[in-house]
Design a protein around this motif. Structure first.
Motif, PDB file in Angstrom:
ATOM      1  N   PRO A   5     -15.992  33.056   1.983  1.00  0.00           N
ATOM      2  CA  PRO A   5     -16.138  34.502   2.129  1.00  0.00           C
ATOM      3  C   PRO A   5     -15.211  35.246   1.175  1.00  0.00           C
ATOM      4  CG  PRO A   5     -15.154  33.519   4.121  1.00  0.00           C
ATOM      5  CD  PRO A   5     -15.628  32.411   3.253  1.00  0.00           C
ATOM      6  N   ALA A   7     -15.453  35.248  -2.111  1.00  0.00           N
ATOM      7  CA  ALA A   7     -15.309  34.586  -3.416  1.00  0.00           C
ATOM      8  C   ALA A   7     -15.943  35.404  -4.541  1.00  0.00           C
ATOM      9  CB  ALA A   7     -15.930  33.191  -3.366  1.00  0.00           C
ATOM     10  N   THR A  27     -28.683  35.512   2.394  1.00  0.00           N
ATOM     11  CA  THR A  27     -28.944  35.367   3.835  1.00  0.00           C
ATOM     12  C   THR A  27     -28.076  36.342   4.632  1.00  0.00           C
ATOM     13  OG1 THR A  27     -27.485  33.429   3.754  1.00  0.00           O
ATOM     14  CG2 THR A  27     -29.857  33.025   3.862  1.00  0.00           C
ATOM     15  N   LEU A  54     -21.387  30.748  12.275  1.00  0.00           N
ATOM     16  CA  LEU A  54     -22.662  30.623  11.568  1.00  0.00           C
ATOM     17  C   LEU A  54     -23.820  30.720  12.551  1.00  0.00           C
ATOM     18  CD1 LEU A  54     -21.933  27.626   9.137  1.00  0.00           C
ATOM     19  CD2 LEU A  54     -21.732  30.086   8.687  1.00  0.00           C
ATOM     20  N   ARG A  84     -25.233  26.525   3.765  1.00  0.00           N
ATOM     21  CA  ARG A  84     -23.829  26.532   4.206  1.00  0.00           C
ATOM     22  C   ARG A  84     -23.470  25.325   5.043  1.00  0.00           C
ATOM     23  NH1 ARG A  84     -23.241  32.679   4.183  1.00  0.00           N
ATOM     24  NH2 ARG A  84     -21.094  32.827   4.778  1.00  0.00           N
ATOM     25  N   ARG A 117      -9.148  40.370  -0.568  1.00  0.00           N
ATOM     26  CA  ARG A 117     -10.370  41.000  -1.092  1.00  0.00           C
ATOM     27  C   ARG A 117     -11.279  41.499   0.028  1.00  0.00           C
ATOM     28  NH1 ARG A 117     -13.051  37.084  -5.624  1.00  0.00           N
ATOM     29  NH2 ARG A 117     -11.331  37.051  -7.102  1.00  0.00           N
ATOM     30  N   VAL A 118     -11.475  40.660   1.030  1.00  0.00           N
ATOM     31  CA  VAL A 118     -12.439  41.016   2.079  1.00  0.00           C
ATOM     32  C   VAL A 118     -11.940  42.220   2.876  1.00  0.00           C
ATOM     33  CG1 VAL A 118     -13.537  40.197   4.194  1.00  0.00           C
ATOM     34  CG2 VAL A 118     -13.458  38.716   2.186  1.00  0.00           C
ATOM     35  N   ARG A 121     -12.757  45.401   1.079  1.00  0.00           N
ATOM     36  CA  ARG A 121     -14.158  45.664   0.711  1.00  0.00           C
ATOM     37  C   ARG A 121     -14.725  46.855   1.491  1.00  0.00           C
ATOM     38  NH1 ARG A 121     -18.114  40.873   0.986  1.00  0.00           N
ATOM     39  NH2 ARG A 121     -17.024  40.528   2.939  1.00  0.00           N
ATOM     40  N   ASN A 130     -21.342  46.792  -3.024  1.00  0.00           N
ATOM     41  CA  ASN A 130     -19.983  46.409  -2.639  1.00  0.00           C
ATOM     42  C   ASN A 130     -18.973  47.154  -3.483  1.00  0.00           C
ATOM     43  OD1 ASN A 130     -19.989  44.530  -0.632  1.00  0.00           O
ATOM     44  ND2 ASN A 130     -20.169  42.782  -2.004  1.00  0.00           N
ATOM     45  N   VAL A 131     -17.906  47.647  -2.869  1.00  0.00           N
ATOM     46  CA  VAL A 131     -16.863  48.330  -3.618  1.00  0.00           C
ATOM     47  C   VAL A 131     -15.528  47.780  -3.154  1.00  0.00           C
ATOM     48  CG1 VAL A 131     -15.816  50.574  -4.096  1.00  0.00           C
ATOM     49  CG2 VAL A 131     -18.263  50.430  -3.651  1.00  0.00           C
ATOM     50  N   ASP A 156     -17.449  42.378  10.225  1.00  0.00           N
ATOM     51  CA  ASP A 156     -16.813  41.052  10.207  1.00  0.00           C
ATOM     52  C   ASP A 156     -15.726  40.954   9.135  1.00  0.00           C
ATOM     53  OD1 ASP A 156     -18.561  41.139   8.060  1.00  0.00           O
ATOM     54  OD2 ASP A 156     -19.357  39.119   8.354  1.00  0.00           O
ATOM     55  N   ARG A 165     -13.893  33.059   9.644  1.00  0.00           N
ATOM     56  CA  ARG A 165     -14.945  32.695   8.678  1.00  0.00           C
ATOM     57  C   ARG A 165     -14.425  31.634   7.707  1.00  0.00           C
ATOM     58  NH1 ARG A 165     -16.054  38.565   6.722  1.00  0.00           N
ATOM     59  NH2 ARG A 165     -17.261  37.609   5.048  1.00  0.00           N
ATOM     60  N   GLY A 191     -13.265  31.620  -9.583  1.00  0.00           N
ATOM     61  CA  GLY A 191     -13.627  32.966  -9.145  1.00  0.00           C
ATOM     62  C   GLY A 191     -12.438  33.886  -9.003  1.00  0.00           C
ATOM     63  N   GLN A 193     -10.642  35.169 -11.283  1.00  0.00           N
ATOM     64  CA  GLN A 193     -10.395  35.913 -12.522  1.00  0.00           C
ATOM     65  C   GLN A 193     -10.978  37.316 -12.360  1.00  0.00           C
ATOM     66  OE1 GLN A 193     -11.498  33.214 -16.037  1.00  0.00           O
ATOM     67  NE2 GLN A 193     -12.955  32.565 -14.478  1.00  0.00           N
ATOM     68  N   VAL A 198     -15.434  36.187 -14.637  1.00  0.00           N
ATOM     69  CA  VAL A 198     -16.214  35.334 -13.727  1.00  0.00           C
ATOM     70  C   VAL A 198     -17.681  35.367 -14.158  1.00  0.00           C
ATOM     71  CG1 VAL A 198     -16.911  34.924 -11.334  1.00  0.00           C
ATOM     72  CG2 VAL A 198     -14.616  35.791 -11.814  1.00  0.00           C
TER      73      VAL A 198
HETATM   74  P1  AP5 Z   1     -22.346  36.587   4.058  1.00  0.00           P
HETATM   75  O1  AP5 Z   1     -22.733  37.987   3.930  1.00  0.00           O
HETATM   76  O2  AP5 Z   1     -23.002  35.574   3.203  1.00  0.00           O
HETATM   77  O3  AP5 Z   1     -20.758  36.527   3.943  1.00  0.00           O
HETATM   78  P2  AP5 Z   1     -19.770  35.485   3.250  1.00  0.00           P
HETATM   79  O4  AP5 Z   1     -20.304  34.211   2.774  1.00  0.00           O
HETATM   80  O5  AP5 Z   1     -18.639  35.405   4.202  1.00  0.00           O
HETATM   81  O6  AP5 Z   1     -19.427  36.162   1.917  1.00  0.00           O
HETATM   82  P3  AP5 Z   1     -18.998  37.626   1.664  1.00  0.00           P
HETATM   83  O7  AP5 Z   1     -20.184  38.513   1.628  1.00  0.00           O
HETATM   84  O8  AP5 Z   1     -17.867  38.023   2.560  1.00  0.00           O
HETATM   85  O9  AP5 Z   1     -18.304  37.462   0.243  1.00  0.00           O
HETATM   86  P4  AP5 Z   1     -18.887  37.224  -1.214  1.00  0.00           P
HETATM   87  O10 AP5 Z   1     -18.522  35.861  -1.682  1.00  0.00           O
HETATM   88  O11 AP5 Z   1     -20.334  37.619  -1.311  1.00  0.00           O
HETATM   89  O12 AP5 Z   1     -17.961  38.232  -1.998  1.00  0.00           O
HETATM   90  P5  AP5 Z   1     -18.263  39.698  -2.546  1.00  0.00           P
HETATM   91  O13 AP5 Z   1     -19.017  39.631  -3.832  1.00  0.00           O
HETATM   92  O14 AP5 Z   1     -18.835  40.538  -1.459  1.00  0.00           O
HETATM   93  O15 AP5 Z   1     -22.556  36.089   5.567  1.00  0.00           O
HETATM   94  C1  AP5 Z   1     -22.132  36.890   6.658  1.00  0.00           C
HETATM   95  C2  AP5 Z   1     -22.414  36.163   7.969  1.00  0.00           C
HETATM   96  O16 AP5 Z   1     -23.839  35.919   8.091  1.00  0.00           O
HETATM   97  C3  AP5 Z   1     -21.792  34.762   8.105  1.00  0.00           C
HETATM   98  O17 AP5 Z   1     -20.454  34.833   8.567  1.00  0.00           O
HETATM   99  C4  AP5 Z   1     -22.732  34.119   9.132  1.00  0.00           C
HETATM  100  O18 AP5 Z   1     -22.471  34.576  10.435  1.00  0.00           O
HETATM  101  C5  AP5 Z   1     -24.097  34.659   8.707  1.00  0.00           C
HETATM  102  N1  AP5 Z   1     -24.773  33.781   7.710  1.00  0.00           N
HETATM  103  C6  AP5 Z   1     -25.109  34.113   6.435  1.00  0.00           C
HETATM  104  N2  AP5 Z   1     -25.701  33.089   5.823  1.00  0.00           N
HETATM  105  C7  AP5 Z   1     -25.730  32.073   6.708  1.00  0.00           C
HETATM  106  C8  AP5 Z   1     -26.185  30.721   6.653  1.00  0.00           C
HETATM  107  N3  AP5 Z   1     -26.723  30.218   5.523  1.00  0.00           N
HETATM  108  N4  AP5 Z   1     -26.050  29.959   7.754  1.00  0.00           N
HETATM  109  C9  AP5 Z   1     -25.510  30.448   8.895  1.00  0.00           C
HETATM  110  N5  AP5 Z   1     -25.044  31.716   9.010  1.00  0.00           N
HETATM  111  C10 AP5 Z   1     -25.153  32.518   7.922  1.00  0.00           C
HETATM  112  O19 AP5 Z   1     -16.768  40.177  -2.892  1.00  0.00           O
HETATM  113  C11 AP5 Z   1     -15.835  40.428  -1.867  1.00  0.00           C
HETATM  114  C12 AP5 Z   1     -14.926  41.607  -2.274  1.00  0.00           C
HETATM  115  O20 AP5 Z   1     -14.160  41.212  -3.407  1.00  0.00           O
HETATM  116  C13 AP5 Z   1     -15.688  42.882  -2.697  1.00  0.00           C
HETATM  117  O21 AP5 Z   1     -14.979  44.008  -2.303  1.00  0.00           O
HETATM  118  C14 AP5 Z   1     -15.743  42.774  -4.232  1.00  0.00           C
HETATM  119  O22 AP5 Z   1     -15.811  44.050  -4.826  1.00  0.00           O
HETATM  120  C15 AP5 Z   1     -14.441  42.063  -4.528  1.00  0.00           C
HETATM  121  N6  AP5 Z   1     -14.510  41.172  -5.689  1.00  0.00           N
HETATM  122  C16 AP5 Z   1     -15.582  40.422  -6.097  1.00  0.00           C
HETATM  123  N7  AP5 Z   1     -15.272  39.710  -7.199  1.00  0.00           N
HETATM  124  C17 AP5 Z   1     -13.958  39.996  -7.465  1.00  0.00           C
HETATM  125  C18 AP5 Z   1     -13.040  39.546  -8.482  1.00  0.00           C
HETATM  126  N8  AP5 Z   1     -13.415  38.667  -9.438  1.00  0.00           N
HETATM  127  N9  AP5 Z   1     -11.769  40.051  -8.452  1.00  0.00           N
HETATM  128  C19 AP5 Z   1     -11.382  40.939  -7.493  1.00  0.00           C
HETATM  129  N10 AP5 Z   1     -12.199  41.405  -6.506  1.00  0.00           N
HETATM  130  C20 AP5 Z   1     -13.477  40.933  -6.499  1.00  0.00           C
END
Ligand code: AP5
Length: 223
Positions: A5, A7, A27, A54, A84, A117-118, A121, A130-131, A156, A165, A191, A193, A198
């Protein structure tokens, strides 16, 4: 696109899909839309997501199977947040059997950076953009830059739920990465960087795999 989460899977998947004219299938987004709509599915998954657990393999695999049966994925697609678990990965292999091989990218970021990061967000209520609220004047992060929509915190994204998570990630998802790690179409990228770096690492990894495997990207990319 695999990774813990926060990443950056969603950020990079969205951009890669847009730049390469591919559908992005997240998803997490599908489940959040179901929760928001108040559908039967949404009622089933809301509490699970808010606890940071999950949803069941059977349920999520059914959703992905249906989505990958639609015509817009014929030229390739970007998968964000699925699979996952090992059973999900095995099911995905069955769903894509007979198609070009999956390109599997793991994004690695240290845990404490993920928590930071999370918690920072914000997500646009209207368009889902996403911001990151870090380093910004609060007045400049009140509205979405893309559509002017209201920015909110995901339910979450509290520290306690993010840590849960992460615990679930190391327990259920990390072993699944072993499932892919010996494939010639598997790559790891850093990730932790800047987003643009990235992005470049992602494109280089996908193109490198595609070239080695004799695939054309785009079209035909599956990340
Ligand atoms: P899901 O929405 O998939 O959440 P996650 O995997 O926990 O991932 P995130 O959305 O939190 O993070 P991300 O890696 O996409 O990062 P982001 O780009 O947003 O799933 C949510 C829930 O749904 C799960 O907990 C589960 O309950 C359920 N679920 C979903 N799929 C499932 C499955 N297959 N099986 C079972 N259950 C499932 O970036 C995060 C933040 O960091 C943002 O603010 C962004 O702006 C910032 N950021 C991004 N890149 C960088 C960088 N390089 N440097 C600095 N900041 C950055």
């Amino acid at each position: 696109m695999l990774g813990p989460p926060g990443a950056g899977k969603g950020t990079q998947a969205e951009r890669f899909a847009r730049e390469h004219g591919l559908p992005k299938i997240s998803t997490g987004d599908i489940l959040r839309e179901a929760v928001q709509s108040g559908s039967d599915l949404g009622r089933v998954v809301k509490a699970v997501m808010e606890r940071g657990e999950l949803v069941s393999d059977e349920l999520i695999t059914g959703i992905v199977r249906e989505r990958l049966g639609r015509p817009d994925v014929v030229g390739g697609f970007v998968l964000d947040g699925f699979p996952r678990t090992v059973p999900q990965a095995e099911a995905l292999d069955g769903i894509v059997a007979g198609r070009d091989p999956l390109i599997v990218i793991e994004m690695q970021v240290p845990d404490e950076e993920l928590v930071r990061r999370v918690q920072g967000r914000r997500v646009c209520k209207a368009c889902g953009t996403n911001v990151s609220a870090f380093g910004a004047n609060p007045s400049t992060v009140a509205r979405c830059e893309r559509c002017g929509g209201e920015l909110v915190t995901r339910s979450d994204d509290t520290e306690a739920v993010v840590r849960e998570r992460l615990r679930v990630y190391w327990r259920d998802t990390r072993p699944m990465i072993e499932y892919y790690s010996h494939r010639p179409t598997f790559r790891v990228i850093d990730g932790a960087q800047e987003p643009e770096q990235v992005r470049q690492a992602l494109v280089a990894a996908v193109m490198g795999v595609a070239k080695a495997a004799g695939l054309s990207v785009p079209p035909g990319a599956r990340v």
